[in-house]
Each structure stands twice: as C-alpha cells, then as structure tokens.
Design a protein around this motif. Structure first.
Motif, PDB file in Angstrom:
ATOM      1  N   GLY A 292       9.216  19.324  21.727  1.00 51.02           N
ATOM      2  CA  GLY A 292       9.391  19.271  20.284  1.00 51.02           C
ATOM      3  C   GLY A 292       8.547  18.183  19.646  1.00 51.02           C
ATOM      4  N   PHE A 293       7.753  17.491  20.450  1.00 53.41           N
ATOM      5  CA  PHE A 293       6.814  16.522  19.898  1.00 53.41           C
ATOM      6  C   PHE A 293       5.854  17.271  18.982  1.00 53.41           C
ATOM      7  CE2 PHE A 293       2.762  14.391  19.811  1.00 53.41           C
ATOM      8  CZ  PHE A 293       3.083  13.055  19.729  1.00 53.41           C
ATOM      9  N   ASN A 294       5.654  16.723  17.789  1.00 57.42           N
ATOM     10  CA  ASN A 294       4.821  17.429  16.803  1.00 57.42           C
ATOM     11  C   ASN A 294       3.655  16.535  16.387  1.00 57.42           C
ATOM     12  OD1 ASN A 294       3.820  18.249  14.212  1.00 57.42           O
ATOM     13  ND2 ASN A 294       5.556  19.659  14.071  1.00 57.42           N
ATOM     14  N   LEU A 295       2.470  17.016  16.657  1.00 61.78           N
ATOM     15  CA  LEU A 295       1.244  16.249  16.399  1.00 61.78           C
ATOM     16  C   LEU A 295       1.123  15.822  14.940  1.00 61.78           C
ATOM     17  CD1 LEU A 295      -1.697  15.318  17.106  1.00 61.78           C
ATOM     18  CD2 LEU A 295      -2.406  17.663  16.716  1.00 61.78           C
ATOM     19  N   THR A 296       1.400  16.764  14.031  1.00 63.00           N
ATOM     20  CA  THR A 296       1.262  16.464  12.600  1.00 63.00           C
ATOM     21  C   THR A 296       2.214  15.358  12.189  1.00 63.00           C
ATOM     22  OG1 THR A 296       1.057  18.862  12.446  1.00 63.00           O
ATOM     23  CG2 THR A 296       0.983  17.618  10.385  1.00 63.00           C
ATOM     24  N   VAL A 297       3.465  15.474  12.652  1.00 63.51           N
ATOM     25  CA  VAL A 297       4.467  14.475  12.305  1.00 63.51           C
ATOM     26  C   VAL A 297       4.081  13.122  12.913  1.00 63.51           C
ATOM     27  CG1 VAL A 297       6.886  13.816  12.568  1.00 63.51           C
ATOM     28  CG2 VAL A 297       6.287  16.189  12.094  1.00 63.51           C
ATOM     29  N   PHE A 298       3.616  13.150  14.160  1.00 60.22           N
ATOM     30  CA  PHE A 298       3.208  11.917  14.839  1.00 60.22           C
ATOM     31  C   PHE A 298       2.111  11.197  14.054  1.00 60.22           C
ATOM     32  CE2 PHE A 298       0.079   9.924  17.702  1.00 60.22           C
ATOM     33  CZ  PHE A 298       0.866   8.912  18.239  1.00 60.22           C
ATOM     34  N   GLU A 299       1.083  11.943  13.682  1.00 59.87           N
ATOM     35  CA  GLU A 299      -0.038  11.304  12.972  1.00 59.87           C
ATOM     36  C   GLU A 299       0.384  10.767  11.616  1.00 59.87           C
ATOM     37  OE1 GLU A 299      -3.190  14.181  13.077  1.00 59.87           O
ATOM     38  OE2 GLU A 299      -3.921  13.423  15.001  1.00 59.87           O
ATOM     39  N   GLY A 300       1.290  11.499  10.967  1.00 60.48           N
ATOM     40  CA  GLY A 300       1.749  11.066   9.645  1.00 60.48           C
ATOM     41  C   GLY A 300       2.602   9.810   9.697  1.00 60.48           C
ATOM     42  N   ALA A 301       3.307   9.604  10.811  1.00 61.16           N
ATOM     43  CA  ALA A 301       4.271   8.508  10.866  1.00 61.16           C
ATOM     44  C   ALA A 301       3.747   7.311  11.649  1.00 61.16           C
ATOM     45  CB  ALA A 301       5.572   9.001  11.495  1.00 61.16           C
ATOM     46  N   THR A 302       2.507   7.380  12.123  1.00 57.57           N
ATOM     47  CA  THR A 302       1.999   6.315  12.984  1.00 57.57           C
ATOM     48  C   THR A 302       0.952   5.491  12.252  1.00 57.57           C
ATOM     49  OG1 THR A 302       2.427   7.675  14.911  1.00 57.57           O
ATOM     50  CG2 THR A 302       0.942   5.823  15.213  1.00 57.57           C
ATOM     51  N   THR A 303       1.084   4.181  12.356  1.00 56.08           N
ATOM     52  CA  THR A 303       0.151   3.281  11.700  1.00 56.08           C
ATOM     53  C   THR A 303      -1.023   2.956  12.617  1.00 56.08           C
ATOM     54  OG1 THR A 303       1.869   2.307  10.343  1.00 56.08           O
ATOM     55  CG2 THR A 303      -0.088   0.974  10.724  1.00 56.08           C
ATOM     56  N   TYR A 304      -0.694   2.456  13.805  1.00 60.43           N
ATOM     57  CA  TYR A 304      -1.736   1.979  14.699  1.00 60.43           C
ATOM     58  C   TYR A 304      -1.439   2.428  16.128  1.00 60.43           C
ATOM     59  CZ  TYR A 304      -4.658  -1.289  17.336  1.00 60.43           C
ATOM     60  OH  TYR A 304      -5.575  -1.828  18.197  1.00 60.43           O
ATOM     61  N   VAL A 305      -2.447   2.948  16.785  1.00 62.81           N
ATOM     62  CA  VAL A 305      -2.287   3.303  18.193  1.00 62.81           C
ATOM     63  C   VAL A 305      -3.210   2.431  19.019  1.00 62.81           C
ATOM     64  CG1 VAL A 305      -2.343   5.115  19.934  1.00 62.81           C
ATOM     65  CG2 VAL A 305      -1.860   5.703  17.565  1.00 62.81           C
ATOM     66  N   ARG A 306      -2.606   1.677  19.926  1.00 60.76           N
ATOM     67  CA  ARG A 306      -3.413   0.901  20.846  1.00 60.76           C
ATOM     68  C   ARG A 306      -3.762   1.801  22.018  1.00 60.76           C
ATOM     69  NH1 ARG A 306      -1.263  -3.453  24.424  1.00 60.76           N
ATOM     70  NH2 ARG A 306      -3.142  -3.950  25.546  1.00 60.76           N
ATOM     71  N   ARG A 335      -0.782  16.101  24.272  1.00 56.80           N
ATOM     72  CA  ARG A 335      -2.111  16.046  24.885  1.00 56.80           C
ATOM     73  C   ARG A 335      -3.187  16.111  23.811  1.00 56.80           C
ATOM     74  NH1 ARG A 335      -1.787  19.826  28.979  1.00 56.80           N
ATOM     75  NH2 ARG A 335      -2.578  21.514  27.692  1.00 56.80           N
ATOM     76  N   GLU A 336      -2.951  16.980  22.834  1.00 59.49           N
ATOM     77  CA  GLU A 336      -3.922  17.097  21.746  1.00 59.49           C
ATOM     78  C   GLU A 336      -4.034  15.767  20.995  1.00 59.49           C
ATOM     79  OE1 GLU A 336      -3.305  20.559  19.326  1.00 59.49           O
ATOM     80  OE2 GLU A 336      -4.836  19.904  17.890  1.00 59.49           O
ATOM     81  N   ALA A 337      -2.885  15.146  20.738  1.00 62.24           N
ATOM     82  CA  ALA A 337      -2.879  13.858  20.039  1.00 62.24           C
ATOM     83  C   ALA A 337      -3.662  12.829  20.841  1.00 62.24           C
ATOM     84  CB  ALA A 337      -1.441  13.387  19.832  1.00 62.24           C
ATOM     85  N   TRP A 338      -3.420  12.796  22.133  1.00 59.69           N
ATOM     86  CA  TRP A 338      -4.048  11.825  23.043  1.00 59.69           C
ATOM     87  C   TRP A 338      -5.569  12.013  23.062  1.00 59.69           C
ATOM     88  CZ3 TRP A 338      -6.496  11.646  27.948  1.00 59.69           C
ATOM     89  CH2 TRP A 338      -6.321  10.454  28.690  1.00 59.69           C
ATOM     90  N   GLU A 339      -5.991  13.276  23.239  1.00 62.67           N
ATOM     91  CA  GLU A 339      -7.421  13.550  23.292  1.00 62.67           C
ATOM     92  C   GLU A 339      -8.101  13.217  21.966  1.00 62.67           C
ATOM     93  OE1 GLU A 339      -9.001  16.550  25.573  1.00 62.67           O
ATOM     94  OE2 GLU A 339      -8.027  15.355  27.109  1.00 62.67           O
ATOM     95  N   LYS A 340      -7.415  13.545  20.870  1.00 59.98           N
ATOM     96  CA  LYS A 340      -7.986  13.278  19.549  1.00 59.98           C
ATOM     97  C   LYS A 340      -8.215  11.788  19.346  1.00 59.98           C
ATOM     98  CE  LYS A 340      -6.719  15.195  15.533  1.00 59.98           C
ATOM     99  NZ  LYS A 340      -5.835  15.832  14.525  1.00 59.98           N
TER     100      LYS A 340
END
Ligand SMILES: *[C@@H]1O[C@H](CO)[C@@H](O)[C@H](O)[C@H]1NC(C)=O
Length: 391
Positions: A292-306, A335-340
């Motif tokens: 249920g991890f959602n890429l769109t939601v993740f990107e919208g709610a994340t400020t900084y990824v180390r 996986r898509e989020a990670w690769e992106k």
C-alpha cells in the motif's frame, strides 16, 4: 473630425490592449521571481501522524514552542530572511559537489532563506606562480564559483576546529563551526548526499521556530539520541567556544561531540514538527515499505531524502546494474521511488556540477560499505589525526 475621432478611438483601444497584456506579463514575471513565502505552521490541534513509514507513525505531542507573539503570516511577510539560512559544511573535496547540489535545490525550490557553504580556508591559499593547479583543485574552484555565481551561495571559508591543526586533513574540521556563523539567527544543516524534494516544511521551521542552541533530528523514534541528519542551530559565540574547547581536549566525531554537549530530548527537534511529514527520510527505509506504499503520497509528504544504503558507496558512484538490482526495494512503488531518487541525483550532478558518476570498484571486504552509515569515515579520519599528532 469624425475620422480623427475614429483614429483616436482605435489608437486608444490598441494602447489599452497593449497595456493589459503588458501588465499580465509583468505579474507573471513578478510571481516567477518572488521567493515563495513559507506556509504558517499547522494549527495547534492534534495532527494526524504521517502513515508512510510505520516507524514514525506515532501520536504527536503538544505543539512546540513557536513564536506566537505575532500572527505568523504577517511575520512571514516581514521576517528578516537575511538572518535565516541553509548551510552545508564541506570538509573534503569529494563532498563539495553534493553540497552545492543541495544548495542549488534550495534555490530551485525558491526558498527565501540564505544559502551558505563552509569549506576549508586552506583551499584558497595562494598558488605559487610556477605551480599548476591539479585537476582536482581546478574542479574545486570551478564548483565554488558556480555555487556563488549561479546559485547565489555565500562562500564562507572555515578554520580548523582545533587551532593549529593540519588544515589539509578533513578530520581537522567540525560541524561545530556552524556555531561560528553568528550573523545568522537560525540555520538549518542537512547531512548529504541527498535530494531535497520540497523546502516548504523547512522554511516554515526556520521562520517560525524559537531560537534554540540545538534542535536535531532524533536518531531513532524513541528519541533518546540526536543524529546529525538535520540540525537547526542558533549560532552563538558561547556555544562555539564551548564546543571548540571540548573538541580541543579530545578528538571525537561530530556526532559524539554534539551528543555530549546537547542532552537528548531537550535538544531534539520537536516531535510535533515531525507531523509535517517525512522531514528527513533515509533511502534504505524504502526497502521496508509495506503493502500500500504510494509513490505519489510519499513524494508529496517528504521533504528531504538522504541517499544512504549501507551496501552502496553513495549516489556519486556508478554501481553495476546487477549489484543495484539486488538491493532495490521489493515493493513496486517503493522501487520506483528509490530508482527515481538515485536517477534524479545523477541528473542534478550533471546539471549542477557538470560531473559524471564516479567509477566504483567493488570492495573486497564486505564491512567497507556498512561502516559508512555510522560515521565510519569520521572515526577513521580521527585515527589518522592521532597518528599525525604523534609524528
Ligand atoms: C496513489 O495516491 C494517489 C493520490 O491519493 C492516487 O491518485 C493514486 O491512484 C495512488 N496510486 C496507487 C498506485 O495506488
């Protein structure tokens, strides 16, 4: 007479339509140039915790001490942004590009705060006339110029943390130098390398927090220790002298230095501010993503990824496809989020620094990669320094 009136009317109509078009153009231009003002901090009522990462999904505490004396929106308009900033601290050449990229991201996201880059002052030492710059040094100078000219970064040469230490060793420098930037009221430090997806949460924190000597991101959800992944600092001469004295008496890593100087729960960024989403996220956690991890939601709610995966040498390196494929998150969206993220880092590196990925040779020892996440490099450098001191 009649024809003169017609000519007049048409000229007038032409002028007016031109004027309207011009005004519209000017407004678009103004909107494009104007820095984005921060959103006010969310209301004081309890806030739904973020649900992206189960580990952080905990009920939130009360609203932190934010300056409520003035209406925040008005405060946002009149705030003195020249005393708030994002800082990167570079101790060695290899870190420079990632630091400039982060500050370029801050600019691209239209943060109104200042961008500051600290680097060893010895890099500026005058070159002797007959001595050619080596290629590393010319890249370094090129990146410093790019940072200042293209990305509006204030360059700030720093001294070694211990007076008289060898300026050519990365371990002679410390994050404690953040406290020497006493021209600034509050500064945010992000540990690189990483990708900044959105600066608005950090801008709001910078703008509306009370000044504290240290507000660090917790190392674990239990909030027992601070980490150096995100620091919000109120620089002051006293804090700087204290840290300098403490570091001079004993060589320790920055993490240990800060942990000794700043007690855990009080010097952590408020639990409440984590309700702004994933303020700091580490790429390796994407591998723990649940269904249920959602890429769109993740990107919208994340400020900084180390970008930190213990088995990988870092996003600056070109890791063979087979090695990467083994490490990618299993969940399709994760996986898509990670690769992106890794791909975006690669592209920005080319755009900002004009650098390709570095060649990487697989280390013989497995332990090599794992060390990196725990400041293993710093520990190693400190050993170096000890040896150097004995000689
Ligand atoms: C992710 O969330 C967005 C917005 O809530 C939704 O439109 C989209 O369909 C979701 N994607 C998947 C794969 O569930």
């Amino acid at each position: 007479m009649f024809s003169a009136a017609i000519v007049f009317l048409f000229t007038m109509a032409l002028f007016l339509s031109g004027y309207v078009l011009q005004q519209r153009y000017v407004h678009t231009l103004q909107a494009a140039i104007k820095p984005r003002l921060p959103k006010p901090l969310p209301a004081a009522k309890p806030i739904q915790p973020p649900t992206l990462d189960v580990k952080w999904a905990r009920p939130m505490g009360s609203r932190p001490d934010v300056d409520e004396s003035v209406d925040q929106l008005i405060a946002g308009e009149t705030l003195d942004w020249s005393r708030l900033g994002y800082v990167q601290v570079v101790k060695e050449f290899a870190e420079l590009c990632s630091a400039v990229m982060l500050l370029a991201d801050v600019q691209k996201l239209k943060s109104p705060a200042k961008r500051i880059l600290m680097f060893p002052r010895v890099w500026l030492k005058e070159r002797k006339d007959d001595e050619e710059y080596d290629s590393q040094m010319s890249t370094t100078m090129r990146l410093l110029r790019t940072a200042a000219r293209r990305h509006g970064v204030t360059l700030h040469p720093m001294e070694t943390i211990v007076d008289g230490a060898d300026g050519s060793l990365p371990s002679s420098y410390s994050l404690a130098s953040l406290y020497s930037l006493t021209n600034y009221e509050r500064i945010v430090y992000l540990q690189g390398p990483g990708v900044l997806l959105d600066a608005s949460a950090l801008d709001s924190l910078l703008a509306f927090s009370k000044s504290e000597p240290m507000a660090a991101f917790p190392a674990t959800p239990e909030r027992t220790d601070l980490s150096t992944s995100l620091l919000m600092v109120h620089p002051s001469h006293e804090s700087f002298q204290q840290l300098k004295a403490s570091r001079s008496s004993k060589p320790v890593t920055d993490l240990d230095l800060f942990r000794q100087a700043f007690a855990a729960p009080q010097s952590l960024i408020s639990e409440w501010s984590l309700s702004m989403g994933n303020v700091v996220y580490e790429s390796r956690h994407l591998r723990d993503a649940v269904d249920g991890f959602n890429l769109t939601v993740f990107e919208g709610a994340t400020t900084y990824v180390r970008l930190s995966d213990p088995e990988l040498p870092g996003p600056e390196y070109d890791v063979p496809y087979n090695d990467r494929a083994r490490l990618r998150p299993k969940d399709e969206q994760a996986r898509e989020a990670w690769e992106k993220l890794y791909e975006r880092f690669r592209q920005r590196r080319m755009e900002v620094c004009g650098l390709d990925l570095e060649y990487w040779e697989k280390p013989q020892l497995q332990a090599d990669g794992a060390d990196r996440a725990d400041n293993g490099q710093e520990a190693a450098d400190d050993v170096h320094e000890d040896t150097a001191a004995e000689l």
